[in-house]
Write an enzyme that holds these catalytic residues in place. Structure first.
Site, PDB file in Angstrom:
ATOM      1  N   GLY A 103     -10.729   9.898  23.444  1.00 39.64           N
ATOM      2  CA  GLY A 103     -10.807  11.081  24.297  1.00 39.64           C
ATOM      3  C   GLY A 103      -9.997  10.947  25.571  1.00 39.64           C
ATOM      4  O   GLY A 103      -9.159  10.069  25.717  1.00 39.64           O
ATOM      5  N   HIS A 105      -1.458  11.288  23.139  1.00 36.63           N
ATOM      6  CA  HIS A 105      -2.369  11.620  22.032  1.00 36.63           C
ATOM      7  C   HIS A 105      -1.920  12.903  21.333  1.00 36.63           C
ATOM      8  O   HIS A 105      -1.997  13.014  20.106  1.00 36.63           O
ATOM      9  CB  HIS A 105      -3.786  11.885  22.559  1.00 36.63           C
ATOM     10  CG  HIS A 105      -4.459  10.708  23.182  1.00 36.63           C
ATOM     11  ND1 HIS A 105      -4.721  10.635  24.530  1.00 36.63           N
ATOM     12  CD2 HIS A 105      -4.950   9.571  22.635  1.00 36.63           C
ATOM     13  CE1 HIS A 105      -5.359   9.500  24.796  1.00 36.63           C
ATOM     14  NE2 HIS A 105      -5.495   8.831  23.669  1.00 36.63           N
TER      15      HIS A 105
END
Ligand code: PAF
Length: 290
Positions: free
Chosen positions: A31, A37
């Site tokens: 996260g 990402h």
């Protein structure tokens, strides 16, 4: 876009999609997503019909005194970023959903954890392998995409897939760097402005090693010494290790070639940062944002 926290529901979703003929790509994350990402999501979209992004801060890969409790978390923001980038499903389980009350069996990284980050983070790669094996068993992806910034992690996971016959392809995507070539990392958020400026010494040191290699220097000791000397110019940077290793065995090499991975870890204030290059490719081969 789906948000799923229950592993059984996640597996059911994947099986339903696969029964309908879709392939599934998984991007495992902890996260607090950044552009690095999001590019893994882009990469997964080129390889699979549907992309699942897991968001789980995995306790078993943090050692005592590491930043498990303070690791940045923001699921709402992550959800929006994943949706906007074209992901179809976020898998965000609770710790108890993944580990129950008394987990005993873990996957071991063995000698692949003997060098680089392994000796400095006892048990870290066993924790990574265990959670990745569990995510593979829950999501049952056709392909999973990892970033090359975590080169040792990517190699160890690829080896787990090979040794334990997981039916999942492991893909490794380039490191993504900020405009000043500092590698993107969720842990960059720990840096003060001065520390963030000092972090530029990291890509600079790797670029210098790449230049020396192109000029014909192949002895690892000189290459790693040149990195240490560039990093040493920054008083805020505390070197943990600098090593030149074989890309498969991850063992140190005395004579480097173009496939050699040159990797380092430093401490900079509260942050522990890692970076690496493939020696023949250099920092220039990575992706730069903006
Ligand atoms: O690279 C990471 O963020 C983590 O190590 C991973 C692969 C998601 C496992 O927790």
């Amino acid at each position: 876009m789906q948000l799923i926290s229950d592993p059984a529901e996640m597996r059911q979703w994947s099986r339903t999609q696969r029964a309908a003929g879709h392939t599934i790509g998984l991007v495992p994350t902890m996260g607090f997503l950044h552009e690095g990402h999001l590019r893994l999501i882009d990469n997964a979209r080129t390889k699979a019909d549907l992309v699942v992004v897991s968001v789980f801060v995995n306790p078993t890969q943090f050692g005592p005194g590491e930043d498990y409790s303070t690791y940045p978390r923001d699921l709402e923001r992550d959800r929006e970023l994943i949706r906007d980038r074209g992901g179809q499903c976020v898998f965000a389980p609770e710790t108890a959903d993944m580990y129950g009350s008394d987990p005993v069996v873990m996957v071991r990284a063995g000698r692949l954890a003997d060098h680089l980050c392994g000796p400095h983070r006892a048990g870290h790669f066993d924790g990574v392998l265990t959670i990745v094996a569990k995510l593979f068993n829950v999501v049952e992806p056709d392909v999973a995409v990892f970033g090359r910034k975590d080169a040792q992690q990517a190699r160890i996971i690829a080896r787990m897939v090979e040794d334990l016959d997981f039916p999942t392809e492991v893909a490794v995507a380039p490191t993504v760097r900020e405009r000043d070539l500092v590698a993107m990392s969720s842990r960059n958020t720990y840096l003060t402005p001065d520390e963030r400026t000092a972090a530029r010494a990291i890509p600079r040191s790797l670029a210098q090693a790449h230049s020396l290699f192109l000029e014909g220097k192949t002895d690892s000791a000189s290459l790693t010494a040149s990195i240490r000397s560039v990093l040493g110019e920054e008083p805020l940077v505390d070197i943990e290790y600098v090593e030149a290793v074989d890309p498969d065995s991850l063992s140190p090499v005395t004579t480097a070639d173009s496939d050699t991975i040159v990797a380092l870890a430093v401490r900079l204030g509260k942050a522990r940062l890692i970076d690496n290059i493939i020696l023949g490719a250099g920092v220039e081969a990575d992706e730069v944002v903006g």
